[in-house]
Design a protein around this motif. Structure first.
Motif, short mmCIF file in Angstrom:
data_model
loop_
_atom_site.label_atom_id
_atom_site.label_comp_id
_atom_site.label_asym_id
_atom_site.label_seq_id
_atom_site.Cartn_x
_atom_site.Cartn_y
_atom_site.Cartn_z
N GLN A 51 0.78 -1.24 0.00
CA GLN A 51 0.00 0.00 0.00
C GLN A 51 0.81 1.29 0.00
OE1 GLN A 51 -3.22 0.13 -0.31
NE2 GLN A 51 -3.80 -1.99 0.03
N ILE A 52 2.07 1.25 0.44
CA ILE A 52 2.76 2.50 0.74
C ILE A 52 3.63 3.03 -0.38
CG2 ILE A 52 4.38 3.62 2.36
CD1 ILE A 52 1.62 2.94 3.59
N SER A 53 4.25 2.14 -1.15
CA SER A 53 5.25 2.62 -2.12
C SER A 53 5.03 2.03 -3.52
CB SER A 53 6.65 2.23 -1.64
OG SER A 53 7.61 2.48 -2.65
N PRO A 54 5.12 2.88 -4.54
CA PRO A 54 5.05 2.36 -5.91
C PRO A 54 6.32 1.61 -6.31
CG PRO A 54 5.40 4.74 -5.95
CD PRO A 54 5.21 4.35 -4.52
N TYR A 55 7.34 1.66 -5.43
CA TYR A 55 8.60 0.96 -5.72
C TYR A 55 8.61 -0.47 -5.18
CZ TYR A 55 10.58 5.47 -7.09
OH TYR A 55 10.83 6.67 -7.73
N SER A 56 7.50 -0.92 -4.59
CA SER A 56 7.48 -2.30 -4.10
C SER A 56 6.36 -3.08 -4.79
CB SER A 56 7.32 -2.35 -2.59
OG SER A 56 5.99 -2.13 -2.21
N HIS A 57 6.54 -4.40 -4.84
CA HIS A 57 5.58 -5.25 -5.53
C HIS A 57 5.27 -6.46 -4.66
CE1 HIS A 57 3.45 -6.95 -8.96
NE2 HIS A 57 3.98 -8.12 -8.62
N LEU A 58 3.98 -6.75 -4.49
CA LEU A 58 3.55 -7.88 -3.66
C LEU A 58 3.11 -9.04 -4.54
CD1 LEU A 58 2.93 -8.46 -0.52
CD2 LEU A 58 0.55 -8.12 -1.18
N ILE A 59 3.70 -10.22 -4.27
CA ILE A 59 3.27 -11.44 -4.96
C ILE A 59 2.46 -12.25 -3.96
CG2 ILE A 59 4.03 -13.61 -6.01
CD1 ILE A 59 6.57 -12.21 -6.90
N SER A 60 1.18 -12.41 -4.21
CA SER A 60 0.33 -13.17 -3.29
C SER A 60 0.37 -14.63 -3.69
CB SER A 60 -1.10 -12.66 -3.32
OG SER A 60 -1.13 -11.34 -2.82
N GLY A 61 0.45 -15.51 -2.67
CA GLY A 61 0.50 -16.98 -2.83
C GLY A 61 0.45 -17.54 -4.24
N GLY A 62 0.87 -18.76 -4.41
CA GLY A 62 0.80 -19.40 -5.71
C GLY A 62 2.13 -19.43 -6.42
N LYS A 63 2.09 -19.62 -7.72
CA LYS A 63 3.31 -19.83 -8.49
C LYS A 63 4.06 -18.53 -8.78
CE LYS A 63 3.58 -24.10 -11.14
NZ LYS A 63 3.68 -24.82 -9.93
N ALA A 64 5.38 -18.59 -8.60
CA ALA A 64 6.23 -17.49 -9.01
C ALA A 64 7.04 -17.99 -10.20
CB ALA A 64 7.16 -17.10 -7.88
#
Length: 508
Positions: A244-257
């Motif tokens: 929520q805080i920074s456009p420089y971070s990325h969240l990968i939610s569960g599952g395949k990477a």
């Protein structure tokens, strides 16, 4: 109408030095819940129109922000309304994630606007080159979308075109000067509390231990290639900062990477998330798996060196890896049934070489379950896009030199341990003393050093659980000054009955 909030000492100090860079954090929540965009998008607009402590100016700004969010964000079911407006008026402005891909058949890029269900929007090559992140997972931006009725009549015509876009992030060149100058009027404790307010939490209801967890969560944003793990109970807001805080971070939610998405796509050479973002966070880490057998090994190599290979070419990147996840039991029970890294995927949980790449293990069990009425602040904090831009710029330097001739590590620390502790200390110093010229008192440096040692020792203790013969000595210590007394640092959750003989007891 919003309810005015009584300003406290921290608000008054902040208002005296950060005029134009502050926002009331309860206003952010008011809008973030109403519209389908992350917090930093709302704060970007609030920062533009409501960066004031004057109630009248805030009210006027709120009306503008309300209109813009209502008129430019697309709720479910409104897609056709926006498309119709673009057709009737020639163009429409909206706030959306923009993604792009190469259409090899027609040798051009096409953009995707998820909120409008549009997958084949014309976009100029120059816009894609200037904003390469749209080729991975996209980013939030203010978009001017045009409609051309003549193209619409052509066979396979693409009538929609992105005429202009403005990424939702600050690009002012002097942000660090503003931050460093403002920091001078705060004590270290006040500044730490103000940073905590700036990410939306209320420090006055958090314990010292919870504040330390919060500070560790911030380190990957200011330190390049920083690898952090946080495990603990559900509902403690572990992923909030990374989403929520920074456009420089990325969240990968569960599952395949996928290896292609994380590192590099061998088919087209497109760089992955670790090249595009400062922080890549795996949420619900226990459910993550790679699409390729060597995916974990590629990640392990990258976490160690900041490099990965693509054929003969070696690619450097600076994105840190953060892994957050949940315990299904309390910390004592978790230690009895396994070790504290057991929630990691099976390829990682008992791999001591993988553990060695983790610079810090934040004790998520020391952070309370978030109660919105109690733990979220209603006071002023820095606007997220200003704060995240400052954090991004702070990554360019290191503060390890501060330790020289002031702090001496004990003999139990290996080379990897020292590197990990140095990175944590450097990150915490950048967060708390953004001006490199600012003197750092011994008592501040000491608690930072103790936190860094504890969060690395926690990794070491789990390695010892997996391979006792190799990781027997975990007695981390330091001396402040060449003639200082050797001080040992324990991990509080390690009780004396589980510790190896001679292990110092935790303070308390």
């Amino acid at each position: 109408m919003i309810t005015p909030v009584e300003m406290d000492r921290l608000d008054e100090i902040a208002a005296s030095v950060f005029e134009g860079y502050l926002v009331r954090k309860d206003l952010v929540r008011k809008y973030a819940r109403q519209y389908p965009v992350p917090t930093y998008v709302v704060e970007f607009l609030l920062g533009r129109y409501c960066a004031s402590t004057n109630e009248e100016e805030i009210q006027e700004g709120l009306e503008i922000v309300g209109k813009q969010l209502k008129g430019r964000t697309v709720r479910t079911g409104e897609e056709e309304l926006f498309k119709a407006r673009a057709r009737e008026e020639g163009s429409v402005k909206l706030i959306d994630i923009v993604k792009a891909r190469l259409d090899a058949k027609n040798d051009c890029y096409v953009a995707e606007l998820p909120s409008l269900n549009l997958r084949d929007v014309q976009i100029a090559d120059s816009l894609v080159k200037e904003n390469e992140r749209m080729l991975t997972d996209g980013f939030y931006t203010e978009v001017t979308l045009e409609y051309d009725p003549i193209v619409a009549q052509e066979k396979n015509g693409r009538p929609f075109r992105i005429a202009a876009l403005r990424p939702i992030q600050m690009s002012s060149p002097n942000v660090l000067d503003v931050l460093a100058k403002g920091r001078q009027v705060f004590t270290t404790d006040e500044w730490r509390d103000f940073l905590i307010r700036s990410i939306g939490l209320e420090p006055s209801v958090l314990s010292e231990r919870a504040k330390m967890v919060t500070m560790l969560r911030m380190v990957p944003f200011v330190e390049r290639n920083y690898n952090l793990v946080e495990l603990g109970p559900r509902g403690t807001g572990k992923s909030h900062l990374f989403q929520q805080i920074s456009p420089y971070s990325h969240l990968i939610s569960g599952g395949k990477a996928t290896v292609a998405k994380m590192f590099v796509n061998n088919a087209n050479g497109q760089r992955g998330l670790v090249c595009q973002y400062d922080v890549v966070c795996f949420d619900e880490i226990s459910g993550i798996s790679f699409d390729q057998k060597d995916g974990v090994n590629i990640m392990k190599g990258y976490m160690a060196s900041g490099e990965f290979s693509r054929g003969k070419e070696s690619i450097r990147a600076e994105g840190g890896i953060v892994m957050v996840g949940n315990f299904d039991v309390d910390v004592e029970q978790q230690q009895r049934i396994g070790h504290l890294l057991s929630p990691l995927p099976k390829e990682m949980r008992d791999d001591t070489a993988f553990h060695d790449r983790i610079h810090a293990f934040a004790p998520g069990w020391d952070f309370p379950k978030l109660n919105p009425h109690e733990h979220l602040t209603n006071h002023f904090g820095l606007v997220s896009d200003f704060l995240s831009e400052c954090w991004h710029r702070l990554r360019e330097t290191s503060r390890v030199h501060v330790l020289q001739n002031r702090v001496f590590w004990g003999g139990a620390l290996s080379g990897r341990d020292i590197e990990a502790v140095n990175k944590t200390v450097s990150g915490l110093l950048k967060l708390l003393f953004p001006d490199p010229e600012m003197p750092i008192p011994d008592h501040d440096l000491e608690w930072i050093v103790r936190l860094a040692l504890e969060s690395r020792r926690r990794v070491k203790e789990q390695q010892k659980r997996c391979l006792k013969s190799e990781f027997r000595n975990t007695h981390f210590s330091y001396k402040l000054g060449a003639d200082g007394v050797e001080q040992f640092v324990a991990t509080p959750e390690l009780h004396s009955d589980e510790a190896i003989e001679g292990d110092p007891l935790p303070p308390g």
